[in-house]
Motif scaffolding. Structure first.
Motif, short mmCIF file in Angstrom:
data_model
loop_
_atom_site.label_atom_id
_atom_site.label_comp_id
_atom_site.label_asym_id
_atom_site.label_seq_id
_atom_site.Cartn_x
_atom_site.Cartn_y
_atom_site.Cartn_z
N ALA A 54 0.82 -1.22 0.00
CA ALA A 54 0.00 0.00 0.00
C ALA A 54 0.85 1.26 0.00
N SER A 55 2.07 1.15 0.51
CA SER A 55 2.93 2.33 0.61
C SER A 55 4.07 2.31 -0.41
N GLY A 56 3.97 1.43 -1.40
CA GLY A 56 4.97 1.39 -2.46
C GLY A 56 5.66 0.04 -2.56
N ALA A 57 6.59 -0.05 -3.51
CA ALA A 57 7.29 -1.31 -3.76
C ALA A 57 8.34 -1.57 -2.68
N VAL A 58 8.44 -2.81 -2.26
CA VAL A 58 9.43 -3.22 -1.28
C VAL A 58 10.38 -4.22 -1.95
N ARG A 59 11.67 -3.96 -1.84
CA ARG A 59 12.67 -4.86 -2.40
C ARG A 59 12.84 -6.07 -1.49
N VAL A 60 12.85 -7.26 -2.08
CA VAL A 60 12.93 -8.51 -1.32
C VAL A 60 14.04 -9.38 -1.86
N LEU A 61 14.84 -9.90 -0.96
CA LEU A 61 15.78 -10.97 -1.29
C LEU A 61 15.19 -12.26 -0.73
N LEU A 62 14.89 -13.18 -1.61
CA LEU A 62 14.27 -14.46 -1.25
C LEU A 62 15.35 -15.53 -1.26
N MET A 63 15.44 -16.32 -0.20
CA MET A 63 16.52 -17.30 -0.15
C MET A 63 16.05 -18.65 0.37
N LYS A 64 16.66 -19.70 -0.20
CA LYS A 64 16.47 -21.07 0.28
C LYS A 64 17.86 -21.59 0.66
N PRO A 65 18.21 -21.56 1.94
CA PRO A 65 19.54 -22.01 2.36
C PRO A 65 19.81 -23.46 1.91
N GLN A 66 21.00 -23.70 1.41
CA GLN A 66 21.39 -25.03 0.94
C GLN A 66 22.31 -25.73 1.95
N THR A 67 22.29 -25.27 3.17
CA THR A 67 23.16 -25.78 4.23
C THR A 67 22.59 -26.98 4.97
N TYR A 68 21.39 -27.40 4.61
CA TYR A 68 20.54 -28.31 5.38
C TYR A 68 19.93 -27.53 6.54
N MET A 69 18.77 -28.01 6.92
CA MET A 69 17.93 -27.30 7.88
C MET A 69 18.70 -26.87 9.14
N ASN A 70 19.47 -27.78 9.71
CA ASN A 70 20.07 -27.52 11.02
C ASN A 70 21.13 -26.43 11.01
N GLU A 71 21.58 -26.03 9.81
CA GLU A 71 22.59 -24.97 9.70
C GLU A 71 22.05 -23.75 8.95
N SER A 72 20.74 -23.61 8.89
CA SER A 72 20.12 -22.52 8.12
C SER A 72 20.63 -21.15 8.56
N GLY A 73 20.91 -20.99 9.84
CA GLY A 73 21.33 -19.70 10.36
C GLY A 73 22.64 -19.21 9.77
N ARG A 74 23.50 -20.11 9.37
CA ARG A 74 24.77 -19.68 8.78
C ARG A 74 24.52 -18.87 7.51
N ALA A 75 23.64 -19.38 6.66
CA ALA A 75 23.35 -18.72 5.39
C ALA A 75 22.58 -17.42 5.60
N VAL A 76 21.55 -17.47 6.42
CA VAL A 76 20.72 -16.27 6.63
C VAL A 76 21.51 -15.21 7.37
#
Length: 206
Positions: A54-76
């Protein structure tokens, strides 16, 4: 910029697992909002795009970490540091066994509640990121949790799953505008969850 991370495990073996509902949400968001092509960066598959709010375009970076679930925090965590994005501008979609199948809740902060991907994110980002918790139900017994989340969705679950993924993508402008309560309400309006308790699956759906 907002970082949106869908959690899951890489590779075809895990593609249709309940644990990969976060990857599925990321794919649907990219399709709905016509994000750019996939590329490898930050130990992830990433796509970039803009979403109209409603207030304009928002830039988004969409990511799927490839580290396996248990290490997702490293990538993000690496991505957030690179772009100097604060935790409150990170939205993470993940499976949630403590919600009935098809239920959806937004939450900021708190603990991991046994979700190892979220635990990894807390260790790398702190707790103050936003979580899109996507219900996959509980199998009823603790020892059944791992085979449950690493099992594929059943064909009978496809109607609510597809509806939830579409709703998460369609209502996304509310989340990007910072109104998580409105976003949660709109997702559940667009995709009402099936009428059963979180633990009924373990009892054969009685």
């Amino acid at each position: 910029m907002i970082i949106i991370a869908g959690l899951g495990n890489p590779g075809p073996k895990y593609e249709n697992n309940r644990h990969n509902i976060g990857f599925m949400a990321a794919d649907e968001i990219a399709r709905r909002w016509r994000f750019g092509p996939e590329r490898a960066k930050f130990q992830s598959v990433i796509r970039e795009g803009e979403v109209e709010t409603a207030s304009g375009a928002v830039r988004v970076l969409l990511m799927k970490p490839q580290t396996y679930m248990n290490e997702s925090g490293r990538a993000v965590g690496e991505t957030a540091r690179f772009y100097k994005v604060r935790p409150e501008s990170v939205i993470v979609f993940h499976d949630e066994i403590d919600l009935a199948p098809g239920r959806f809740r937004m939450k900021t902060g708190g603990g991991a509640a046994g979700q190892n991907g979220v635990r990894s994110l807390i260790s790398h980002l702190g707790a103050d990121f936003r979580r899109g918790r996507m219900g996959v139900g509980h199998p009823g017994e603790a020892h059944l949790v791992m085979p449950h989340v690493l099992g594929d969705f059943h064909k009978a679950e496809k109607p609510w799953l597809d509806a939830l993924l579409r709703a998460v993508a369609d209502a996304l402008p509310f989340a990007l505008a910072g109104d998580d309560e409105r976003y949660q309400g709109e997702v559940m309006r667009l995709a009402p969850a099936p009428k059963y308790s979180p633990r009924q699956q373990a009892r054969g759906g009685e």
